[in-house]
Design an enzyme around this catalytic site. Structure first.
Site, short mmCIF file in Angstrom:
data_model
loop_
_atom_site.label_atom_id
_atom_site.label_comp_id
_atom_site.label_asym_id
_atom_site.label_seq_id
_atom_site.Cartn_x
_atom_site.Cartn_y
_atom_site.Cartn_z
CD GLU A 25 -6.30 -13.98 -0.42
OE1 GLU A 25 -6.69 -13.41 0.63
OE2 GLU A 25 -5.29 -13.62 -1.05
CG HIS A 34 -3.57 -12.03 2.27
ND1 HIS A 34 -4.58 -11.74 1.39
CD2 HIS A 34 -2.91 -10.85 2.46
CE1 HIS A 34 -4.55 -10.46 1.06
NE2 HIS A 34 -3.53 -9.90 1.71
NE ARG A 51 -4.75 -5.19 -2.87
CZ ARG A 51 -4.17 -5.05 -1.70
NH1 ARG A 51 -3.29 -5.95 -1.30
NH2 ARG A 51 -4.45 -4.02 -0.92
#
Length: 330
Positions: free
Chosen positions: A268, A287, A240
């Site tokens: 993001e 990611h 995270r």
């Protein structure tokens, strides 16, 4: 025969379910699949949930309606999630009415492989060598890679992803230090790691972050703690972004003092400053730590194997989600 609603789109089903598993589902369950043209939304979900015993979900499945979950509501008593966290999928008021299974432990293995890959890539300075050769260079004395063997690896958070990484690190003869306030001495001994404080773990030459997004982990790795990581250290964040002062970490890599692999970002897609583009000490990925072809196609089988064992023998396998631990999990 147990009734199973496959509450995922046809394209997602192809992504997370291999052909062999699809055949198993059709022979073992009274399964209802969505057609290619059907749009998976709340209305369709409400229409199909009634009368089902099990609902299988994944990325893209809308939140499940509480009034249709549980035997008392005439809906599924088992949720099998072929993805990670179930926090935004299952209503809190339904947790005591159903049994939940998640493929998060299977995804954890993919994340563990990513962390090992990123660590070895940075240690051996492969991106720099790649750039060097592409621009006409060959062997050079200006930089040289290092080995993993003999290093001390610091882990922040003894989550399932951390445990997968720890298992993959074993053949390399490293010492592993773990900071996790919920990790008991007995659990640390079972993992073969040393339980340490947060201040101690940032003293390791490698630091990998594996914490969930909770109020307690937000801003956990501060700029001050980052400044205490030894020169030449490597930081990996695949969990995270909120847990780490990302800007401070990037600044440390820009000076050449640290290297870092980032798979998660404060926003993001990330808004990266121009200076980052030429920063050879940063390994950036979008990611995808838990995203692999093999890992995805294994997710449905992973949770359904445990669901079948639960239905037939009342056993709770590794994918079973303990509602009491949801507040400290991803």
């Amino acid at each position: 025969m147990t009734r199973l609603l496959m509450a995922l789109t046809a394209s997602r089903a192809a992504d997370v379910c291999d052909p062999e598993t699809r055949s198993m589902i059709n022979s073992r369950f009274d399964a209802q699949w969505l057609d290619d043209h059907e749009q998976l939304d709340q209305a369709l979900l409400r229409e199909r949930l009634a009368g089902q015993d099990v609902v299988l979900t994944s990325w893209g499945t809308p939140p499940l309606p509480a009034d249709l979950l549980g035997a008392g509501n005439g809906g599924p008593t088992v949720v099998a999630h072929a993805a990670g966290t179930i926090k935004n999928l299952v209503p809190a008021e339904s947790l005591d009415k159903i049994s939940i299974f998640s493929a998060a432990p299977r995804i954890a293995w993919s994340v563990g492989e990513y962390c090992l890959t990123a660590l070895l890539t940075l240690l051996r300075r492969l991106p720099e060598y790649d750039d060097w050769v592409r621009h006409g260079g060959w062997k050079t004395d200006s930089f040289r890679g290092r080995e993993l063997r003999g290093l001390t690896v610091g882990i922040v958070g003894a989550s399932s992803t951390a445990r997968a990484f720890i298992e993959l690190l074993r053949p390399f003869g490293v010492e592993i230090w773990v900071y996790d306030p919920y990790l008991s001495a007995e659990q640390a001994a079972q993992l073969g790691v040393r339980s340490v404080s947060l201040e101690q773990v940032v003293g390791c030459s490698v630091l990998s972050v594996h914490v969930p997004a909770t109020p307690a982990t937000e801003g956990l790795i501060t700029a001050d703690l980052i400044s205490r990581i030894p020169d030449g250290g490597i930081v990996i964040n695949s969990s995270r972004a909120a847990a780490v002062d990302t800007a401070a970490l990037i600044n440390e890599t820009a000076t050449g003092r640290l290297q870092a692999a980032l798979d998660v970002y404060p926003s993001e897609p990330p808004e990266l400053p121009e200076s980052v583009l030429g920063n050879g000490n940063l390994l950036l990925t979008p990611h995808i730590a838990g995203d692999s072809v093999d890992g995805h196609r294994a997710l449905v089988r992973y949770v359904l194997d445990d669901v079948i064992d639960f239905l037939e023998h009342d056993r709770r396998g590794p994918s079973w989600v303990d509602p009491a631990k949801l507040s400290i999990t991803a």
